[in-house]
Motif scaffolding. Structure first.
Motif, PDB file in Angstrom:
ATOM      1  N   TRP A 189       0.858  -1.190   0.000  1.00  0.00           N
ATOM      2  CA  TRP A 189       0.000   0.000   0.000  1.00  0.00           C
ATOM      3  C   TRP A 189       0.895   1.241   0.000  1.00  0.00           C
ATOM      4  CZ3 TRP A 189      -5.188  -0.126  -0.572  1.00  0.00           C
ATOM      5  CH2 TRP A 189      -5.848  -1.333  -0.299  1.00  0.00           C
ATOM      6  N   PHE A 190       0.510   2.190  -0.822  1.00  0.00           N
ATOM      7  CA  PHE A 190       1.158   3.489  -0.862  1.00  0.00           C
ATOM      8  C   PHE A 190       0.064   4.545  -0.715  1.00  0.00           C
ATOM      9  CE2 PHE A 190       5.525   2.604  -2.341  1.00  0.00           C
ATOM     10  CZ  PHE A 190       5.403   1.252  -2.621  1.00  0.00           C
ATOM     11  N   ARG A 235       4.051  10.323  -3.610  1.00  0.00           N
ATOM     12  CA  ARG A 235       3.456   9.081  -3.137  1.00  0.00           C
ATOM     13  C   ARG A 235       4.443   8.372  -2.202  1.00  0.00           C
ATOM     14  NH1 ARG A 235       0.438   5.651  -7.575  1.00  0.00           N
ATOM     15  NH2 ARG A 235       2.536   5.490  -8.459  1.00  0.00           N
ATOM     16  N   ASP A 236       3.964   7.953  -1.058  1.00  0.00           N
ATOM     17  CA  ASP A 236       4.811   7.365  -0.026  1.00  0.00           C
ATOM     18  C   ASP A 236       4.412   5.929   0.278  1.00  0.00           C
ATOM     19  OD1 ASP A 236       4.843  10.460   1.852  1.00  0.00           O
ATOM     20  OD2 ASP A 236       6.304   9.709   0.400  1.00  0.00           O
ATOM     21  N   PHE A 237       5.389   5.151   0.685  1.00  0.00           N
ATOM     22  CA  PHE A 237       5.157   3.784   1.108  1.00  0.00           C
ATOM     23  C   PHE A 237       4.394   3.761   2.431  1.00  0.00           C
ATOM     24  CE2 PHE A 237       5.845  -0.590   1.962  1.00  0.00           C
ATOM     25  CZ  PHE A 237       6.243  -0.703   3.284  1.00  0.00           C
ATOM     26  N   VAL A 238       3.461   2.818   2.551  1.00  0.00           N
ATOM     27  CA  VAL A 238       2.702   2.651   3.790  1.00  0.00           C
ATOM     28  C   VAL A 238       2.987   1.287   4.413  1.00  0.00           C
ATOM     29  CG1 VAL A 238       0.398   2.504   4.820  1.00  0.00           C
ATOM     30  CG2 VAL A 238       0.854   4.173   3.008  1.00  0.00           C
ATOM     31  N   ALA A 239       2.770   0.219   3.652  1.00  0.00           N
ATOM     32  CA  ALA A 239       2.950  -1.124   4.181  1.00  0.00           C
ATOM     33  C   ALA A 239       3.109  -2.106   3.031  1.00  0.00           C
ATOM     34  CB  ALA A 239       1.753  -1.529   5.046  1.00  0.00           C
ATOM     35  N   TYR A 249       6.220  -1.944   7.486  1.00  0.00           N
ATOM     36  CA  TYR A 249       5.423  -0.748   7.695  1.00  0.00           C
ATOM     37  C   TYR A 249       6.295   0.504   7.711  1.00  0.00           C
ATOM     38  CZ  TYR A 249       1.831  -4.013   9.266  1.00  0.00           C
ATOM     39  OH  TYR A 249       0.919  -5.040   9.331  1.00  0.00           O
ATOM     40  N   ALA A 250       5.721   1.595   7.232  1.00  0.00           N
ATOM     41  CA  ALA A 250       6.351   2.890   7.426  1.00  0.00           C
ATOM     42  C   ALA A 250       6.272   3.242   8.909  1.00  0.00           C
ATOM     43  CB  ALA A 250       5.636   3.954   6.591  1.00  0.00           C
ATOM     44  N   ASP A 251       7.262   3.956   9.387  1.00  0.00           N
ATOM     45  CA  ASP A 251       7.291   4.323  10.811  1.00  0.00           C
ATOM     46  C   ASP A 251       6.042   5.092  11.219  1.00  0.00           C
ATOM     47  OD1 ASP A 251      10.888   4.936  10.954  1.00  0.00           O
ATOM     48  OD2 ASP A 251       9.720   3.087  11.163  1.00  0.00           O
ATOM     49  N   PHE A 306      -1.601   0.585  11.796  1.00  0.00           N
ATOM     50  CA  PHE A 306      -2.099  -0.076  10.593  1.00  0.00           C
ATOM     51  C   PHE A 306      -1.649  -1.529  10.584  1.00  0.00           C
ATOM     52  CE2 PHE A 306      -2.316   3.894   7.599  1.00  0.00           C
ATOM     53  CZ  PHE A 306      -3.059   4.553   8.559  1.00  0.00           C
ATOM     54  N   THR A 307      -2.474  -2.384   9.993  1.00  0.00           N
ATOM     55  CA  THR A 307      -2.137  -3.791   9.851  1.00  0.00           C
ATOM     56  C   THR A 307      -2.451  -4.250   8.432  1.00  0.00           C
ATOM     57  OG1 THR A 307      -2.661  -4.236  12.178  1.00  0.00           O
ATOM     58  CG2 THR A 307      -2.495  -6.133  10.710  1.00  0.00           C
TER      59      THR A 307
END
Length: 122
Positions: A34-35, A43-47, A58-60, A66-67
């Motif tokens: 997920w971004f 656009r950033d990385f999420v998980a 996961y992003a910090d 989030f799971t």
């Protein structure tokens, strides 16, 4: 093909669950992720979820809130988002990659969904 759903408007502190349904090239999936992209930002990385190892990343900024998970039988990936904050407001994209690589780099992902809007009000 990847199709996201589950976005919407929620108050701060609330929860949402995003879904990403995959079809087509599912057998060769290496991992999915997920971004998110907030207005005016990159656009950033999420998980991310590794299909083979089952490891999650996961992003910090979202760790412990989030799971990421998947349902093998439905070829669907989920992102459970709890304790949402206004800064989580963004369009959320799911993505799939078919080779190894840096899990947080969007360049390694070959397939993308159309995105789903998540808005968190304060």
């Amino acid at each position: 093909q990847l199709i996201e759903s589950g976005g919407g408007l929620v108050q701060a502190g609330g929860s949402l669950r995003l879904s990403c349904a995959a079809s087509g090239r599912t057998a060769s999936t290496y991992s999915m992720g997920w971004f998110r992209q907030a207005p005016g930002k990159e656009r950033d990385f999420v998980a991310a979820f590794s299909w083979n190892s089952g490891r999650t990343y996961y992003a910090d900024s979202v760790k412990s809130r989030f799971t990421i998970s998947r349902d093998n039988g439905k070829n669907t990936m989920y992102l459970q988002m709890n304790s949402l904050k206004p800064e989580d407001t963004a369009v959320y994209y799911c993505a799939a990659r078919y080779t190894s690589g840096t899990y947080y780099s969007e360049d390694t992902y070959a397939s993308w969904g159309q995105g789903t809007q998540v808005t968190v009000s304060s």
